[in-house]
Design a protein around this motif. Structure first.
Motif, PDB file in Angstrom:
ATOM      1  N   ASN A 163       0.816  -1.220   0.000  1.00  0.00           N
ATOM      2  CA  ASN A 163       0.000   0.000   0.000  1.00  0.00           C
ATOM      3  C   ASN A 163       0.853   1.276   0.000  1.00  0.00           C
ATOM      4  O   ASN A 163       0.321   2.378   0.075  1.00  0.00           O
ATOM      5  N   GLY A 164       2.187   1.117  -0.059  1.00  0.00           N
ATOM      6  CA  GLY A 164       3.089   2.263  -0.131  1.00  0.00           C
ATOM      7  C   GLY A 164       3.605   2.757   1.209  1.00  0.00           C
ATOM      8  O   GLY A 164       4.494   3.600   1.266  1.00  0.00           O
TER       9      GLY A 164
ATOM     10  N   LYS B 109       4.122  -6.659  13.824  1.00  0.00           N
ATOM     11  CA  LYS B 109       2.665  -6.757  13.652  1.00  0.00           C
ATOM     12  C   LYS B 109       2.182  -5.766  12.603  1.00  0.00           C
ATOM     13  O   LYS B 109       1.246  -6.044  11.859  1.00  0.00           O
ATOM     14  N   TYR B 110       2.850  -4.625  12.541  1.00  0.00           N
ATOM     15  CA  TYR B 110       2.468  -3.594  11.579  1.00  0.00           C
ATOM     16  C   TYR B 110       2.510  -4.106  10.131  1.00  0.00           C
ATOM     17  O   TYR B 110       1.693  -3.701   9.304  1.00  0.00           O
ATOM     18  N   LEU B 111       3.439  -5.016   9.839  1.00  0.00           N
ATOM     19  CA  LEU B 111       3.626  -5.479   8.465  1.00  0.00           C
ATOM     20  C   LEU B 111       2.768  -6.685   8.088  1.00  0.00           C
ATOM     21  O   LEU B 111       2.666  -7.024   6.911  1.00  0.00           O
ATOM     22  N   ARG B 112       2.148  -7.310   9.047  1.00  0.00           N
ATOM     23  CA  ARG B 112       1.369  -8.515   8.752  1.00  0.00           C
ATOM     24  C   ARG B 112       0.188  -8.194   7.851  1.00  0.00           C
ATOM     25  O   ARG B 112      -0.587  -7.273   8.112  1.00  0.00           O
ATOM     26  N   GLY B 113       0.081  -8.947   6.781  1.00  0.00           N
ATOM     27  CA  GLY B 113      -1.024  -8.772   5.842  1.00  0.00           C
ATOM     28  C   GLY B 113      -0.866  -7.584   4.912  1.00  0.00           C
ATOM     29  O   GLY B 113      -1.807  -7.222   4.211  1.00  0.00           O
ATOM     30  N   LYS B 114       0.303  -6.956   4.881  1.00  0.00           N
ATOM     31  CA  LYS B 114       0.505  -5.788   4.024  1.00  0.00           C
ATOM     32  C   LYS B 114       1.470  -6.063   2.881  1.00  0.00           C
ATOM     33  O   LYS B 114       2.011  -5.150   2.292  1.00  0.00           O
ATOM     34  N   GLY B 115       1.682  -7.332   2.557  1.00  0.00           N
ATOM     35  CA  GLY B 115       2.614  -7.707   1.495  1.00  0.00           C
ATOM     36  C   GLY B 115       2.016  -7.548   0.125  1.00  0.00           C
ATOM     37  O   GLY B 115       0.826  -7.263  -0.012  1.00  0.00           O
ATOM     38  N   PRO B 116       2.808  -7.686  -0.904  1.00  0.00           N
ATOM     39  CA  PRO B 116       4.226  -8.033  -0.826  1.00  0.00           C
ATOM     40  C   PRO B 116       5.064  -6.863  -0.292  1.00  0.00           C
ATOM     41  O   PRO B 116       4.745  -5.702  -0.504  1.00  0.00           O
ATOM     42  N   LEU B 117       6.130  -7.240   0.408  1.00  0.00           N
ATOM     43  CA  LEU B 117       7.020  -6.260   1.007  1.00  0.00           C
ATOM     44  C   LEU B 117       8.269  -6.098   0.152  1.00  0.00           C
ATOM     45  O   LEU B 117       8.720  -7.050  -0.486  1.00  0.00           O
ATOM     46  N   ARG B 118       8.798  -4.878   0.150  1.00  0.00           N
ATOM     47  CA  ARG B 118      10.050  -4.613  -0.577  1.00  0.00           C
ATOM     48  C   ARG B 118      11.028  -3.912   0.356  1.00  0.00           C
ATOM     49  O   ARG B 118      10.673  -2.935   1.010  1.00  0.00           O
ATOM     50  N   LEU B 119      12.249  -4.430   0.419  1.00  0.00           N
ATOM     51  CA  LEU B 119      13.303  -3.764   1.163  1.00  0.00           C
ATOM     52  C   LEU B 119      13.809  -2.630   0.278  1.00  0.00           C
ATOM     53  O   LEU B 119      14.375  -2.871  -0.781  1.00  0.00           O
ATOM     54  N   VAL B 120      13.562  -1.384   0.683  1.00  0.00           N
ATOM     55  CA  VAL B 120      13.872  -0.244  -0.183  1.00  0.00           C
ATOM     56  C   VAL B 120      15.052   0.581   0.293  1.00  0.00           C
ATOM     57  O   VAL B 120      15.551   1.452  -0.437  1.00  0.00           O
TER      58      VAL B 120
END
Length: 115
Positions: free
Chosen positions: A43-44, A70-81
């Motif tokens: 979601n940016g 917990k903040y990141l759960r369900g907000k994928g896909p994740l990118r290491l930026v």
């Protein structure tokens, strides 16, 4: 000492073994290099954290298990930026607090300069 033993102050330790004296440098946690990293969610949104091992920590976040934020759960896909070597844990935590106080535009500028 004839049997063996360790004495030391700070980071240098003297090891006695069978009347031989050997100086060694201890691998303390304070010697480890800490990293600051930023992850971008689908979601940016940006998440900032610190770790000793970026690859391991990012995988934990991606899996979403018990060790993931917990903040990141369900907000994928994740990118290491973004990531940077900071030094000590104290320095890393101070840098994390500073970056979390940045406005979003300044965080994105940091990420853009990193790419």
């Amino acid at each position: 000492m004839t049997q063996g033993g360790i004495t030391g102050h700070g980071q240098i330790h003297t090891i006695y073994f069978r009347d031989c004296k050997v100086l060694t440098r201890s691998l303390l946690m304070s010697d480890a290099v800490w990293f600051l990293y930023m992850i971008q969610c689908a979601n940016g949104h940006l998440y900032t954290g610190v770790t000793l091992d970026i690859e391991r920590r990012f995988k934990e976040h991606q899996i979403g298990g018990a060790k993931a934020a917990k903040y990141l759960r369900g907000k994928g896909p994740l990118r290491l930026v973004y990531n940077e070597a900071v030094g000590s844990q104290s320095d890393a935590l101070k840098r994390e607090i500073a970056i979390k106080r940045f406005p979003r535009a300044k965080k994105l500028a940091l990420v853009g300069a990193y790419k």
